[in-house]
Design a protein around this motif. Structure first.
Motif, PDB file in Angstrom:
ATOM      1  N   GLU B 288       0.809  -1.143  -0.025  1.00 58.36           N
ATOM      2  CA  GLU B 288       0.125  -0.001   0.079  1.00 58.36           C
ATOM      3  C   GLU B 288       0.787   1.357  -0.143  1.00 58.36           C
ATOM      4  OE1 GLU B 288      -3.434   1.353  -0.515  1.00 58.36           O
ATOM      5  OE2 GLU B 288      -3.542  -0.514   0.689  1.00 58.36           O
ATOM      6  N   PRO B 292      -3.504   5.353   5.635  1.00 53.14           N
ATOM      7  CA  PRO B 292      -3.150   4.759   7.184  1.00 53.14           C
ATOM      8  C   PRO B 292      -2.785   3.369   7.134  1.00 53.14           C
ATOM      9  CG  PRO B 292      -5.676   4.992   6.868  1.00 53.14           C
ATOM     10  CD  PRO B 292      -5.044   5.595   5.745  1.00 53.14           C
ATOM     11  N   GLN B 293      -3.121   2.425   5.909  1.00 44.64           N
ATOM     12  CA  GLN B 293      -2.362   1.130   5.850  1.00 44.64           C
ATOM     13  C   GLN B 293      -1.330   1.196   4.850  1.00 44.64           C
ATOM     14  OE1 GLN B 293      -5.174  -2.224   5.843  1.00 44.64           O
ATOM     15  NE2 GLN B 293      -6.625  -0.736   5.888  1.00 44.64           N
ATOM     16  N   ALA B 297       1.034  -5.218   3.293  1.00 47.89           N
ATOM     17  CA  ALA B 297       1.376  -5.785   2.010  1.00 47.89           C
ATOM     18  C   ALA B 297       0.013  -6.049   1.038  1.00 47.89           C
ATOM     19  CB  ALA B 297       1.975  -7.441   2.163  1.00 47.89           C
ATOM     20  N   ARG B 298       0.032  -6.155  -0.044  1.00 43.14           N
ATOM     21  CA  ARG B 298      -1.071  -6.096  -0.952  1.00 43.14           C
ATOM     22  C   ARG B 298      -0.920  -7.073  -1.710  1.00 43.14           C
ATOM     23  NH1 ARG B 298      -3.583  -4.761   2.137  1.00 43.14           N
ATOM     24  NH2 ARG B 298      -4.175  -2.635   2.610  1.00 43.14           N
ATOM     25  N   ASP B 299       0.293  -7.690  -2.394  1.00 41.92           N
ATOM     26  CA  ASP B 299       0.325  -8.781  -3.343  1.00 41.92           C
ATOM     27  C   ASP B 299       1.812  -9.208  -3.303  1.00 41.92           C
ATOM     28  OD1 ASP B 299      -0.594 -10.563  -5.214  1.00 41.92           O
ATOM     29  OD2 ASP B 299      -0.301  -9.334  -6.923  1.00 41.92           O
ATOM     30  N   PHE B 300       1.867 -10.694  -3.107  1.00 43.70           N
ATOM     31  CA  PHE B 300       3.264 -11.357  -3.325  1.00 43.70           C
ATOM     32  C   PHE B 300       3.000 -12.389  -4.680  1.00 43.70           C
ATOM     33  CE2 PHE B 300       2.989 -11.233   1.575  1.00 43.70           C
ATOM     34  CZ  PHE B 300       3.556 -10.059   1.788  1.00 43.70           C
ATOM     35  N   VAL B 321       0.392 -16.275  -2.178  1.00 43.56           N
ATOM     36  CA  VAL B 321      -0.445 -16.468  -0.919  1.00 43.56           C
ATOM     37  C   VAL B 321      -1.786 -17.068  -1.596  1.00 43.56           C
ATOM     38  CG1 VAL B 321      -1.377 -15.527   1.049  1.00 43.56           C
ATOM     39  CG2 VAL B 321       0.796 -14.842   0.139  1.00 43.56           C
ATOM     40  N   ASN B 322      -2.203 -18.152  -0.906  1.00 40.55           N
ATOM     41  CA  ASN B 322      -3.695 -18.960  -1.168  1.00 40.55           C
ATOM     42  C   ASN B 322      -3.504 -19.569  -2.618  1.00 40.55           C
ATOM     43  OD1 ASN B 322      -5.174 -18.259   0.939  1.00 40.55           O
ATOM     44  ND2 ASN B 322      -5.517 -16.070   0.242  1.00 40.55           N
TER      45      ASN B 322
END
Lengths: 328, 569
Positions: B288, B292-293, B297-300, B321-322
């Motif tokens: 991001e 505030p965030q 992490a948004r994407d790996f 992830v997933n």
């Protein structure tokens, strides 16, 4: 198409409005409970006893139809208050639902990706469960307690837990988020109704036990529905919520297998979900065990609810684990 | 037909009639019968102590006690309580922080060892936790199997005869009929048969029963718990779990030696793992950028080239992830990532003695990382470096070096240097993330420790010509968890069966209906009596009795009798 920022702001305002209306509904329920004067309640119960006596008598061929209409005895004012309270609850529910939906639209995903959103959705489920029960079961006395809990939780959500709408960490980016968390939310909502009914059952039961004179029980507990009725409501709620909770745990295990490489790893969140499940299982078994039915079983159900709450609040805030990303 | 009182009035009746709640209800025959029905054999008759003398009598008593519902409730309670400490104390092999137990032991020198002795750091594999769930399983099996036998018997037997006093049952109706008794019974029977009741008609009555599925569901639920446990056992006996760190450009081959950490089951054949390999071509991470965030992490994504079999065709794949990589029964999960600064080191002689990426372990959300560089081949003395890697560097006066953002905005490598003996020669295993400083001397400049902050491309030269380190560039590494669980299909099948069984057993109500027609005396109308009795704690199905009576020809409205145990649902 409204912008996400607009939707997020709208969602916040709807939630604030819902809190205000919930508070009003709760106060109305409280007034209604207070207005039912002890004297009236006493009369009602006496007449009910008469009616019941006629029924328990085995002379069933001509049962007298002199059952008292509680509503007329209790007075029109009380009844009106009850209707107002229910209507306010409905209104608050609609605002709340709209708030949760706009939040989901603003974030472009299921609206339960962090603790704030989960609280908003879980309290919505609790109100929904209460309203659903209200249609078929004598649960209006639960109203003040459930609404108090909902108001309190939503208040904490907007003050302490608030997180602006946004994307999720990659680990939550899965359709299992929708399935697993939605099931947990629904189960939680119905467990709340079950816990409220169980709590009042214990109150009523204690009052009955103290009242050895055969007179009607006085005070708040004396005006509650009969113990058996409350117990039945609680049982129905738990009977519904338990399989849903089981599903939530199993779906969580499947997701964990896909995300972390093992379906069960005794992560604190998993452990407390397991504890909750086992306690409710113990409750259901206790309900058909002589010596455990009633009071002891009720305490097991309350312990299950406490474990559920701890899993949500305590595990997120005080224990670090793999689920901590769901935190504040 | 028969009349029903208003819902509100019925409510009042129910409430009043059932108060006081359980005291007199328990004494009542119908409820006691239901309890007997719901409980297992032996519960009601369970002796409080062994009857008779000798080992056999004692054993019989012990078995009955173990398989009683009361014991099951207590064991469930014990299981819930026993699971609690494992979530509050650090656990070996469970916590995602492997050092937690060691730290806890160091912090609690008195209490710690005792807790350790009692298995509190391995609660879920401790003998006392196992004892509880094994006892529970035995108790459950000992209860459910006899119950299944009774189900088999009762499913083959006819529904039981009507009790003499039908008015005592859950719901009871009485009325008059003008039609022939035999015809009335036949109509009622076919009505019930159409609703899938098991129906027997005799001279004066119809008896019907429905909801055997509830018992089947109950049985399936409990037995699938056993199967689930079996699946879990298979997985932990024959499966394995391992972790490995792979830097961009490096490869991993699935053999035991290549793992950084490998946890096999007692019966795992660790020598014949699925022979696949993969190369981490590229790792991308997105964060991001604002709000505030910021920094979340948004994407790996790990771009890999996979050889599913040795010498097979290389395939491109993505592990995210997933979204694990699956080869046969082995799954490769992406669990984390970090940075590996690429450095080269020239020693005192001017020869390049080390070059390559070095993994620095992240310790906060902005990927502030720490690590060491060991250069055993350096001459005249071995070299060691220790320090931090910061993707977005800042030095906080209070907290020390910290990264402000997880992506590479201003990458810096902060190092201090050591000379002497790294302690690698004696063969004792040591961590690649820590320097053994017993035989090392920290390099100083003046009276301060020698320390430098490097940006990519920069070099630092140690005082007195002991060597030079160049920070060439930054690579990323990925943490992979690799797992093989041969029991998980069994566990999944058991879980599905468990859920189905549970739902059926809680949703279906087993109940009996009796219709009795008493023939008219001297030309009057015959009397019809109908009653329903629920064998579950939930009451009878609403309106089921009314619908039977509505189907009966020539019936007149008559009294309804809501018995004391009438529960609407």
């Amino acid at each position: 198409m409204p912008t996400p920022t607009f939707l997020a702001e709208l969602s916040d305002r709807l939630i604030y409005s819902a809190i205000a209306v919930y508070a009003l509904a709760m106060l109305t329920y409280a007034c209604q409970a207070a207005r039912r004067s002890p004297a009236v309640a006493h009369d009602v119960r006496q007449m009910e006893h008469v009616a019941a006596g006629a029924h328990t008598g085995r002379n069933a061929s001509s049962p007298p139809r002199t059952v008292v209409d509680r509503a007329t005895t209790e007075g029109a004012a009380t009844q009106r208050l009850e209707r107002i309270a229910a209507a306010l609850t409905m209104l608050a529910f609609v605002l709340h639902l709209a708030g949760v939906l706009t939040r989901g639209l603003a974030a472009g995903r299921a609206p339960w990706g962090n603790m704030y959103e989960f609280t908003a959705a879980a309290t919505l489920a609790a109100t929904a469960a209460y309203l659903a029960f209200l249609r078929r079961q004598p649960v209006r006395d639960l109203g003040v307690w459930i609404l108090a809990l909902v108001t309190l939780c939503l208040g904490l959500a907007v003050t302490v837990l608030y997180t602006p709408a946004g994307d999720l960490v990659p680990a939550l980016n899965s359709y299992w988020l929708v399935i697993h968390v939605a099931a947990a939310i629904i189960a939680g909502g119905v467990f709340t109704v079950g816990a409220a009914a169980t709590g009042l059952y214990l109150l009523r039961r204690r009052a009955d036990a103290r009242d050895t004179s055969g007179q009607a029980t006085r005070g708040y507990a004396g005006r509650l529905p009969a113990g058996a009725t409350l117990e039945r409501v609680a049982h129905t709620a738990h009977l519904f919520a338990f399989p849903v909770w089981t599903f939530a745990v199993l779906a969580g295990a499947i997701w964990a297998e896909d995300s972390w490489g093992r379906y069960w790893g005794w992560d604190p969140k998993e452990t407390w979900a397991f504890i909750t499940w086992v306690l409710y299982a113990a409750y259901l078994h206790a309900q058909s065990t002589a010596g455990w039915r009633g009071r002891k079983a009720a305490w097991l159900a309350l312990a299950g609810y406490a474990a559920f709450l701890f899993n949500f609040v305590g595990v997120n805030l005080f224990i670090t684990g793999l689920h901590s990303y769901a935190g504040v | 037909m028969t009349e029903r009182t208003g819902a509100l009035a019925r409510d009042a009746v129910t409430e009043a009639a059932a108060s006081p709640p359980t005291g007199d209800a328990l004494e009542d025959g119908a409820v006691t019968a239901r309890l007997e029905e719901a409980a297992r054999p032996g519960v009601m008759a369970m002796p409080s102590r062994p009857t008779g003398q000798g080992l056999l009598a004692w054993l019989r008593w012990a078995w009955r006690t173990l398989t009683s519902m009361r014991t099951a409730v207590l064991l469930l309670l014990a299981l819930a309580l026993a699971a609690v400490p494992g979530s509050l104390l650090p656990q070996r092999g469970v916590a995602f922080d492997p050092g937690a137990v060691t730290r806890f032991l160091a912090d609690n020198p008195v209490l710690g060892p005792w807790l350790d002795r009692l298995g509190f750091f391995e609660v879920y594999s401790s003998s006392w936790f196992a004892a509880i769930y094994m006892l529970l399983m035995v108790s459950m099996t000992g209860c459910v199997l006899p119950r299944a036998a009774r189900l088999w018997q009762s499913a083959r037997a006819e529904p039981p005869r009507a009790p003499t006093n039908l008015a005592r049952l859950d719901e009871h109706r009485r009325g008059n009929v003008t039609a022939e008794p035999a015809q009335v019974l036949e109509v009622a029977a076919s009505h019930l048969r159409a609703r899938r009741f098991r129906v027997v008609v005799d001279e004066t009555s119809v008896r019907a029963e429905k909801g055997y599925l509830r018992e089947v569901g109950n049985l399936v639920f409990h037995l699938s718990l056993l199967v689930l446990l079996f699946g879990v056992a298979i997985g932990s006996l024959f499966g394995f779990e391992g972790r490995v760190i792979v830097v961009e450009g490096a490869s991993f081959t699935n053999t035991r030696l290549q793992y950084d950490e490998f946890t096999p089951g007692p019966l795992t054949d660790a020598e014949s793992l699925t022979p696949f390999s993969f190369t981490l071509e590229d790792f991308t991470a997105e964060f991001e950028m604002s709000g505030p965030q910021r920094g979340s992490a948004r994407d790996f994504q790990a771009e890999v080239t996979v050889l599913r079999t040795p010498g097979g065709v290389a395939e491109e794949d993505t592990i995210a992830v997933n979204h694990p990589l699956q080869v046969d029964g082995t799954k490769v999960f992406l669990t984390g990532h970090g940075y590996a600064p690429v450095v080269s080191v020239r020693d005192g002689r001017g020869q390049t003695v080390f070059t390559g990426p070095v993994v620095f372990v992240p310790f906060d959300g902005n990927l502030s990382s720490e690590g060491v560089i060991k250069v055993p081949d350096a001459q005249p003395t071995q070299l060691g470096f220790e320090g931090f890697f910061l993707p977005t560097a800042s030095v906080d006066p209070a907290a020390g070096p910290r990264s402000l953002y997880p992506d590479l905005v201003d990458p810096q490598l902060l190092l201090t240097a050591y000379t002497g003996d790294l302690g690698l020669a004696d063969g004792a295993p040591q961590s690649v993330f820590r320097l053994d400083k017993t035989d090392l001397t920290q390099v100083t400049s003046g009276d301060q420790p020698f320390a430098r902050a490097l940006v990519p491309g920069e070099s630092m030269t140690l005082p007195d010509g002991q060597g030079t380190l160049t920070f060439e560039s930054v690579s990323r590494f990925a943490n992979f968890q690799i797992a093989h669980d041969p029991g998980k299909e069994i566990a999944l099948a058991a879980a599905v069966a468990l859920l189905l069984g549970l739902t059926v057993s809680l949703a279906v109500r087993r109940r009996r209906i009796w219709i009795r027609v008493t023939a008219a005396r001297e030309g009057g109308a015959s009397t019809i009596e109908a009653a329903t009795y629920a064998l579950t704690r939930r009451g009878p199905v609403p309106d089921e009795l009314s619908s039977v009576l509505a189907a009966v020809p020539g019936a007149e409205p008559a009294a309804t009798d809501a018995s004391p145990h009438d529960r609407e649902d």
